[in-house]
Write a protein that holds these residues in place. Structure first.
Motif, PDB file in Angstrom:
ATOM      1  N   ARG A 454      -2.833  -3.931  -2.378  1.00 30.73           N
ATOM      2  CA  ARG A 454      -1.797  -3.163  -2.375  1.00 30.73           C
ATOM      3  C   ARG A 454      -0.842  -3.090  -1.276  1.00 30.73           C
ATOM      4  O   ARG A 454      -0.773  -4.199  -0.448  1.00 30.73           O
ATOM      5  CB  ARG A 454      -2.488  -2.300  -1.531  1.00 30.73           C
ATOM      6  CG  ARG A 454      -1.753  -0.162  -0.959  1.00 30.73           C
ATOM      7  CD  ARG A 454      -2.289   0.372  -0.159  1.00 30.73           C
ATOM      8  NE  ARG A 454      -1.475   2.327  -0.169  1.00 30.73           N
ATOM      9  CZ  ARG A 454      -1.328   2.789   1.189  1.00 30.73           C
ATOM     10  NH1 ARG A 454      -2.372   1.664   2.108  1.00 30.73           N
ATOM     11  NH2 ARG A 454      -0.808   3.359   1.167  1.00 30.73           N
ATOM     12  N   THR A 455       0.553  -3.177  -1.819  1.00 26.70           N
ATOM     13  CA  THR A 455       1.713  -3.875  -1.448  1.00 26.70           C
ATOM     14  C   THR A 455       1.742  -3.080  -0.281  1.00 26.70           C
ATOM     15  O   THR A 455       1.275  -2.361   0.394  1.00 26.70           O
ATOM     16  CB  THR A 455       2.483  -3.617  -2.532  1.00 26.70           C
ATOM     17  OG1 THR A 455       3.366  -1.968  -2.437  1.00 26.70           O
ATOM     18  CG2 THR A 455       2.765  -4.026  -3.864  1.00 26.70           C
ATOM     19  N   LYS A 456       2.449  -3.878   0.766  1.00 22.51           N
ATOM     20  CA  LYS A 456       2.458  -3.158   2.699  1.00 22.51           C
ATOM     21  C   LYS A 456       3.825  -2.408   2.218  1.00 22.51           C
ATOM     22  O   LYS A 456       3.499  -1.886   3.377  1.00 22.51           O
ATOM     23  CB  LYS A 456       2.818  -5.394   3.182  1.00 22.51           C
ATOM     24  CG  LYS A 456       1.613  -5.633   3.348  1.00 22.51           C
ATOM     25  CD  LYS A 456       1.995  -7.246   3.984  1.00 22.51           C
ATOM     26  CE  LYS A 456       1.153  -7.702   4.073  1.00 22.51           C
ATOM     27  NZ  LYS A 456       0.860  -9.102   5.304  1.00 22.51           N
ATOM     28  N   ALA A 457       4.983  -2.662   1.792  1.00 21.14           N
ATOM     29  CA  ALA A 457       5.675  -2.041   1.444  1.00 21.14           C
ATOM     30  C   ALA A 457       5.988  -1.672   0.093  1.00 21.14           C
ATOM     31  O   ALA A 457       5.688  -1.993  -0.997  1.00 21.14           O
ATOM     32  CB  ALA A 457       6.988  -2.688   1.886  1.00 21.14           C
ATOM     33  N   GLU A 458       6.636   0.056   0.249  1.00 14.63           N
ATOM     34  CA  GLU A 458       7.071   0.418  -0.981  1.00 14.63           C
ATOM     35  C   GLU A 458       8.366  -0.002  -2.008  1.00 14.63           C
ATOM     36  O   GLU A 458       8.383   0.116  -3.563  1.00 14.63           O
ATOM     37  CB  GLU A 458       7.311   2.035  -0.809  1.00 14.63           C
ATOM     38  CG  GLU A 458       6.235   3.202   0.278  1.00 14.63           C
ATOM     39  CD  GLU A 458       6.633   4.734   0.044  1.00 14.63           C
ATOM     40  OE1 GLU A 458       7.760   5.040  -0.253  1.00 14.63           O
ATOM     41  OE2 GLU A 458       6.071   5.239   0.401  1.00 14.63           O
TER      42      GLU A 458
END
Length: 746
Positions: A454-458
């Motif tokens: 999961r990426t840390k930022a959108e």
């Protein structure tokens, strides 16, 4: 409490009628009792790892957990004739109601390059033997995903059938599996069946078998022991009736409140039998003594209740408290076991102080003078006088021997194995364990291994550099022989690129431009049945594989290493999920919860002992003889190298709650006579020892029934239960008198 017992006796007709009517109602309720098909109740559902599991199962419904694996085995190899027969069998299974999706060798198609959803051209050609063998060679040249349709020796074909999610925890699952067995059996081809639905189906059958066996054997054992003790049909019937009604009431309550029986709840049958019958044995044995001393039966009943009624109430309270401590665990199945263990003991105690005295008073007084009970034979005076002499005269040697074995056990405890395996619930020689071993050796791994990146930022861009970073991680996993085929966004991208270039194998790669990458990601999101990524908000990428079962500790180390590697090379977070991860973490969580429950139980029992006996020294005297057996048991578990599962941890709570009953009977009687009898310890052994010994034997036999369960965990509980009761009996007869001699000299 004497006034309470007198009230029970005076109103016994009312209570007996009320019990009779309630028992009829409970018989009706128990007829509605069902087997639980929901094995998720063994998971710690309130923990974050389970909530993540449910969330990602909903987002990425790949269906690994709902998959039935069918293997058809040829004795000579896979030729076109065998291939055609296997194809027909798999096709028939695919048509069964409840099959959501099917994948097998003859179903794989060459896809239309202009359509991501595929075309109609089958890869397997059955026209001739040569064309068939040519298509088989094509399979061998492909990735692990295609190779997974065949065994390693190329003599078996494998079909993967995903069942409807709604069937997973319902009886329809077992019906579907039975239909699959019928189809493959009628084909007269050697077959193997596995998968989590199959495991759960077999478990359900074993649960019902255990329930019937435990119930029938417990009753038979109870009758034999009571006949040996009391030698008369009526004195066998009274305790049996009491305990059977207690169990009926308890299981009737389960049905009334919508609960079902499961693997652990089956243990309540032998446990309630032996715990419930102990109250009856203590009461009847003291009643016999009072009769032999010339008391009328009404006076004998009141005196018996006065002497043992308080002790039986305290034992019921302490034992039920131990079970109640389990109701605070995270796993619903263990919580349910603790709750109904608590209610079962309380119900059985109430029934024993009503039914046993009421029925004894119905019998003619001369009846008791004619009966010869084993409990009243003179040999017991010699036996327990000898035990007292050993404890009194050889206390230093006795303490030294026990101290030596306790010290050895304490040194062994850190060596206890805590790593659990996928099929730990069943014995290694069980057919289910053998099937699992066959699949791992010949087909592929079966324990699910799943995680989400999961990426840390959108705002994190999904570009070629990022995707190639993920591809690198996947390659490392693919090259690891401990992993099976890996399903992820990488495979979907490669396959989409392959289709985009008219099925040319050189394009089975990540696209070489940012534009193509964005185009393919969009196409897969819109058109693929199960996209293994989510590009809304924080981007998520799902990876699913199966891993060699090397134990939960090895898997946890692999997870930690993989998490560190991914998070140190990419700006992402890694979360592990899947059935394998949830199973391991739930076992770990339940084991911890049970230990905390045992600690809480010890504290509560200590407070009870302090309140009941008024002096702090009696806390030590009551607890030490019951902690020594647990310590010795842990030493044996370590010595035998048996993995310490939640079920093994459960033994500690159950045995502690049961074994302390004898201590309470011993101390209660001792304190009752200590001021009037200078030989109070010896007199207590002579009075209580007989019943304590036979109750211990009954406990060993009752718990021993569970040794024959097909479930390894339940079988271990029976074995370890018997061992611990032997230790507890020895400490009760030797250590308790020594402690009283040392700390409470008269």
């Amino acid at each position: 409490m004497q006034q309470f017992f007198k009230f029970i006796i005076s109103k016994r007709k009312f209570f007996m009628w009320a019990i009779s009517f309630l028992s009829i109602f409970m018989v009706f309720e128990i007829s509605q009792l069902k087997i639980s098909y929901d094995f998720d109740s063994y998971f710690a559902k309130n923990e974050s790892f389970y909530q993540d599991f449910e969330k990602y199962q909903s987002k990425f419904p790949l269906g690994q957990n709902h998959q039935i694996v069918v293997t058809l085995e040829s004795q000579v190899g896979i030729d076109s004739s065998f291939g055609s027969k296997a194809n027909a069998v798999f096709a028939e299974i695919e048509q069964l109601k409840g099959i959501k999706k099917a994948n097998y060798f003859s179903k794989i198609s060459e896809f239309n390059p202009s359509n991501l959803n595929g075309g109609e051209k089958k890869l397997v050609d059955f026209k001739s033997e040569s064309s068939f063998q040519e298509s088989m060679q094509y399979f061998k040249s492909r990735s692990k995903i295609y190779q997974s349709f065949f065994s390693k020796d190329q003599k078996s074909v494998v079909g993967y059938f995903t069942i409807e999610k709604e069937l997973f925890n319902l009886p329809g699952r077992d019906t579907l599996i039975h239909s699959i067995r019928q189809i493959v059996t009628s084909s007269k081809v050697k077959f193997h069946l596995f998968g989590i639905p199959v495991m759960r189906s077999i478990y359900s059958e074993k649960i019902w078998n255990d329930f019937l066996v435990f119930s029938i054997v417990s009753i038979a054992l109870l009758v034999l022991v009571l006949y040996y003790l009391f030698r008369h049909f009526l004195l066998i019937l009274i305790p049996c009736l009491t305990v059977v009604m207690g169990i009926l009431w308890n299981f009737g309550l389960m049905s009334l409140f919508g609960f079902s029986i499961n693997m652990i709840s089956n243990l309540l049958v032998p446990i309630l039998f032996v715990v419930g019958i102990s109250d009856s044995i203590h009461l009847i044995s003291v009643f016999y003594e009072k009769i032999q001393h010339g008391l009328k039966k009404e006076d004998a009943i009141i005196e018996s209740l006065k002497e043992v009624g308080k002790a039986t109430f305290l034992t019921a309270l302490v034992s039920s408290t131990g079970f109640l401590s389990l109701s605070f665990t995270s796993a619903e199945a263990i919580k349910f076991f603790g709750l109904f263990g608590f209610t079962g003991i309380i119900i059985t105690y109430f029934l024993s102080i009503v039914i046993v005295p009421s029925l004894l008073l119905v019998l003619d007084e001369n009846f008791f003078y004619k009966q010869t009970s084993v409990l009243n034979q003179g040999i017991w005076t010699k036996v327990f006088s000898g035990i007292y002499s050993l404890a009194h005269e050889q206390k230093k040697k006795v303490l030294l021997i026990f101290s030596f074995f306790v010290l050895i056990s304490i040194l062994l405890i850190p060596q206890i194995k805590t790593s659990l395996f996928f099929t730990n619930d069943v014995k290694s020689k069980d057919a289910l364990a053998q099937e699992f071993s066959y699949f791992e050796k010949n087909i592929g791994y079966l324990k699910p291994f799943e995680f989400v990146i999961r990426t840390k930022a959108e705002s994190q861009p999904i570009n070629l550099a990022f995707v190639k970073g993920i591809e690198k991680i996947e390659k490392e996993l693919s090259n690891d022989s401990n992993f099976g085929a890996i399903y992820s966004m990488i495979f979907q991208l490669k396959y989409a690129n392959y289709l985009l270039h008219q099925g040319k194998m050189e394009y089975f790669t990540i696209p070489n431009s940012e534009d193509k990458l964005r185009y393919l990601l969009k196409e897969i999101s819109n058109r693929a049945d199960e996209p293994l990524f989510n590009l809304n908000g924080k981007k998520e990428f799902y990876f699913a594989s199966k891993i060699r079962d090397e134990g939960s500790e090895v898997m946890e180390k692999k997870e930690i290493q993989l998490k560190h590697k991914i998070e140190s090379s990419l700006p992402v977070q890694v979360k592990f999920t899947g059935f394998g991860h949830v199973l391991d973490q739930s076992n770990k969580s339940s084991r911890t919860d049970i230990f905390w429950g045992l600690l809480g139980d010890l504290i509560v029992v200590s407070l009870m002992m302090a309140f009941l006996f008024k002096k702090s020294k009696f806390i030590l005297i009551s607890l030490l003889p019951n902690l020594i057996p647990l310590c010795l048991l842990l030493g044996i578990i370590a010595l035998l190298g048996i993995p310490f599962s939640p079920a093994n941890a459960l033994i500690l709570v159950v045995i502690f709650g049961i074994s302390i009953d004898d201590t309470i009977h011993f101390l209660t009687h001792y304190l009752l006579i200590r001021k009037e009898d200078s030989q109070a310890i010896r007199s207590t052994l002579l009075t209580c020892g007989k019943a304590m010994l036979f109750v211990s034997f009954l406990l060993m036999a009752g718990l021993g029934i569970t040794y024959f369960s097909d479930f390894e965990a339940i079988s271990n509980l029976g074995l370890f239960g018997m061992i611990t009761i032997i230790f507890a009996t020895l400490t009760e007869f030797l250590i308790t008198p020594i402690l009283l001699d040392l700390f409470d000299p008269i």
